[in-house]
Design a protein around this motif. Structure first.
Motif, short mmCIF file in Angstrom:
data_model
loop_
_atom_site.label_atom_id
_atom_site.label_comp_id
_atom_site.label_asym_id
_atom_site.label_seq_id
_atom_site.Cartn_x
_atom_site.Cartn_y
_atom_site.Cartn_z
N UNK A 279 0.82 -1.21 0.00
CA UNK A 279 0.00 0.00 0.00
C UNK A 279 0.85 1.26 0.00
N UNK A 280 1.75 1.37 0.96
CA UNK A 280 2.57 2.57 1.10
C UNK A 280 3.47 2.77 -0.11
N UNK A 281 4.05 1.66 -0.58
CA UNK A 281 4.96 1.76 -1.72
C UNK A 281 4.21 2.16 -2.98
N UNK A 282 3.02 1.61 -3.19
CA UNK A 282 2.25 1.95 -4.39
C UNK A 282 1.87 3.43 -4.38
N UNK A 283 1.41 3.93 -3.25
CA UNK A 283 1.10 5.36 -3.15
C UNK A 283 2.34 6.22 -3.39
N UNK A 284 3.48 5.77 -2.87
CA UNK A 284 4.71 6.52 -3.07
C UNK A 284 5.10 6.57 -4.54
N UNK A 285 4.99 5.45 -5.23
CA UNK A 285 5.34 5.43 -6.65
C UNK A 285 4.39 6.32 -7.45
N UNK A 286 3.13 6.39 -7.02
CA UNK A 286 2.18 7.29 -7.67
C UNK A 286 2.65 8.74 -7.51
#
Length: 603
Positions: A279-286
């Protein structure tokens, strides 16, 4: 501000340095009080932040009376300056972790440059490592200007302290006392010993080859940003912070670089965040993609593809991609301000959290649409994730907040299952990938109607936290941010009002109210959740309340520390709480700034 080295330094009184392998926290008194080494999720070698007596630290102390301190970053970099001011003079300590663009295995070190700007000042340094979370002793070998610390553990972990002045050992610590007159400088470097790096470097190497190279690398990276909005300093500092939390070797990232910094002082809400949450990583990549940093997203999706092609998608991983994160208590640490238990590992790894599929596939959708087409092999891994969504979307789970004592049909989990279906369909149609159109569309529609009809509470006028609830949860704000609903619909505007009434304190926002029945099963009331405040601000901007969003953003930005860094939460006294710095907060700040800029440009 006067600082005395007694007790625990407030969480917000730290700066962050790093090299995309690990990080260190440097206090306003120039003491390195936290570092996992040699990687983000390795055992600590310094952890004074979690135990003032046993944790270990690396301090450089100018002997000055009645001093004040100030910290700043060199613009566009992760190079940190700590200054001391008094009638005795001005002392300046520069801290950074060198970054070698071409050879990531050559260097893993901290460089500390000590300079007297004015006057004649006596300094003491004390390098006191405490290996393996202060559970292993160590030996010291002195050789002039070098000390080798070797842990008494099976790995024989080593640290090598270098200087351009003689060093001594006192009580198993590296020690030196020296005088610097005006404009004189001394250098120290602390690096992995010979067991962890390919070659040993001299202090002259660090003095002559790393300072400008590191500055230039950071500035070249910062200059890639496409951000042209109204808050370049806050957005760029947040981007640099997120970059510091990513792994240059693997492409993964940690949610925060620390563990067991409390969400409630003296309480039990103490977790280890040194892992990659999907979750956190996906939001960060966004967030990276929206700022033009595409290399980070590319590396992360390669890492994800490697994880998923032969196995299922797990909730969280260690930085190298393993997922055995057993939670254990470090009973030898007293905890920050006596907040126990001090935990490493994370038991949430075994939870069902259905939202992760939506967050991941949404970011893949943006990547595929705006940057680079994904391969058919990658598409096949997405199909596997969609199969999981179809099989399990109706199940109760532990939700985004990882509630440990119960499962519910949480709105956020259900919303993200809809996002997963919706974005996967969009990717397939955009790329003409084969997929079962009717089945996927039917499931997407069924989830939509379930959310719209069964999570709406007419009595309070809002979509609620879970089925049957009378309370809202700040994660409801993602309904409009994820384009599930128009930000101008009456039901949505009503929901926002209820969120503000139930959870808001001016611009501060709780993620949920625990209530007298202890909904989350834990004692104590946590602080307000910084990420949720920025979600609300972004939602205000989307719904047309741009002036309120603008003012709220400025006020919320004022809760950052002196360097523009945020922890996870804000206490009743406006102290920072939780692990620090927190990726979620910084990526939400970036997203809110971009949305306000967009809306203001339309006026």
């Amino acid at each position: 501000m006067q600082h005395k080295r007694k007790g625990y330094t407030p969480i917000e009184n730290y700066g962050l340095i790093g090299n995309m392998k690990t990080v260190a926290l440097v206090s306003m008194e120039a003491s390195i009080d936290f570092m996992s080494y040699p990687t983000f999720d390795s055992p600590t070698v310094f952890a004074r932040l979690l135990d003032t007596d046993k944790g270990g630290s690396f301090s450089i102390t100018p002997q000055m009376k009645d001093y004040r301190t100030k910290q700043l970053y060199l613009p566009g970099t992760a190079v940190l300056l700590t200054r001391f001011f008094s009638e005795d003079g001005i002392a300046e300590i520069t801290d950074y972790m060198p970054v070698d663009k071409h050879d990531t295995k050559k260097i893993n070190a901290i460089v500390r440059q000590v300079k007297t700007v004015r006057g004649s000042i006596t300094y003491t340094i004390n390098c006191e490592p405490a290996f393996d979370y202060a559970q292993s002793g160590h030996s010291c070998e002195v050789n002039g200007n070098e000390i080798l610390f070797t842990a008494q553990n099976p790995d024989k972990t080593t640290l090598r302290l270098l200087a351009d002045i003689p060093l001594k050992v006192r009580k198993q610590s590296g020690y030196a006392e020296f005088i610097l007159n005006q404009s004189e400088t001394v250098y120290f470097a602390l690096e992995c010993g010979c067991e962890q790096i390919e070659e040993l470097n001299s202090i002259e190497f660090y003095k002559n080859n790393t300072y400008f190279e590191t500055i230039n690398l950071w500035r070249n990276w910062s200059n890639q940003s496409t951000y042209k909005g109204r808050w370049p300093e806050a957005v760029n500092r947040s981007a640099i912070t997120l970059k510091l939390l990513t792994s240059s070797e693997h492409g993964s990232m940690v949610a925060a670089p620390t563990f067991s910094l409390p969400e409630t002082l003296g309480g039990e809400r103490n977790w280890d965040y040194r892992y990659t949450w999907i979750r956190d990583a996906a939001f960060t990549m966004y967030a990276f993609l929206r700022l033009g940093y595409t290399d980070e997203a590319t590396a992360f999706f390669k890492w994800i593809h490697d994880r998923c092609k032969d196995d299922k998608l797990y909730l969280m991983y260690s930085i190298d991609g393993s997922h055995d994160l057993k939670e254990t208590e470090l009973k030898n640490f007293e905890g920050y301000k006596n907040s126990k238990p001090v935990l490493i590992g994370n038991a949430a790894q075994d939870q069902l959290q259905m939202d992760i599929y939506g967050e991941l596939i949404d970011t893949i959708y943006i990547y595929n649409k705006q940057h680079s087409a994904i391969t058919y092999e990658f598409w096949e891994t997405i199909v596997k994730q969609i199969d999981e969504v179809i099989a399990n979307w109706q199940k109760a789970d532990h939700g985004i907040w990882e509630i440990r004592n119960l499962k519910k049909e949480f709105l956020h989990s259900r919303l993200m299952c809809w996002v997963a279906m919706d974005r996967a369909i969009k990717i397939a149609e955009h790329r003409s990938f084969p997929y079962p159109e009717k089945e996927w569309s039917d499931v997407r529609n069924e989830i939509y109607l379930d959310i719209h009809n069964n999570f709406w509470n007419e009595k309070i006028g809002a979509w609620v936290q879970h089925k049957g609830s009378d309370s809202v949860d700040a994660s409801v704000l993602l309904m409009s941010l994820m384009h599930f609903i128009s930000p101008h619909e009456p039901r949505w505007l009503s929901t926002m009002n209820v969120v503000e009434q139930q959870l808001g304190l001016d611009v501060l926002l709780y993620r949920y109210r625990n209530g007298i029945d202890k909904f989350d099963g834990l004692d104590g009331e946590e602080g307000t959740f910084n990420m949720c405040s920025f979600w609300f601000i972004e939602s205000l901007a989307k719904s047309g309340q741009v002036t309120k969003a603008l003012d709220s953003f400025e006020k919320m930005a004022g809760y950052a520390n002196h360097l523009g860094l945020f922890s996870e939460q804000i206490s009743h006294k406006a102290e920072h709480l939780g692990n620090f710095p927190q990726a979620f907060t910084h990526l939400a700040l970036i997203s809110a700034a971009l949305e306000i800029d967009k809306q203001l440009d339309r006026l």
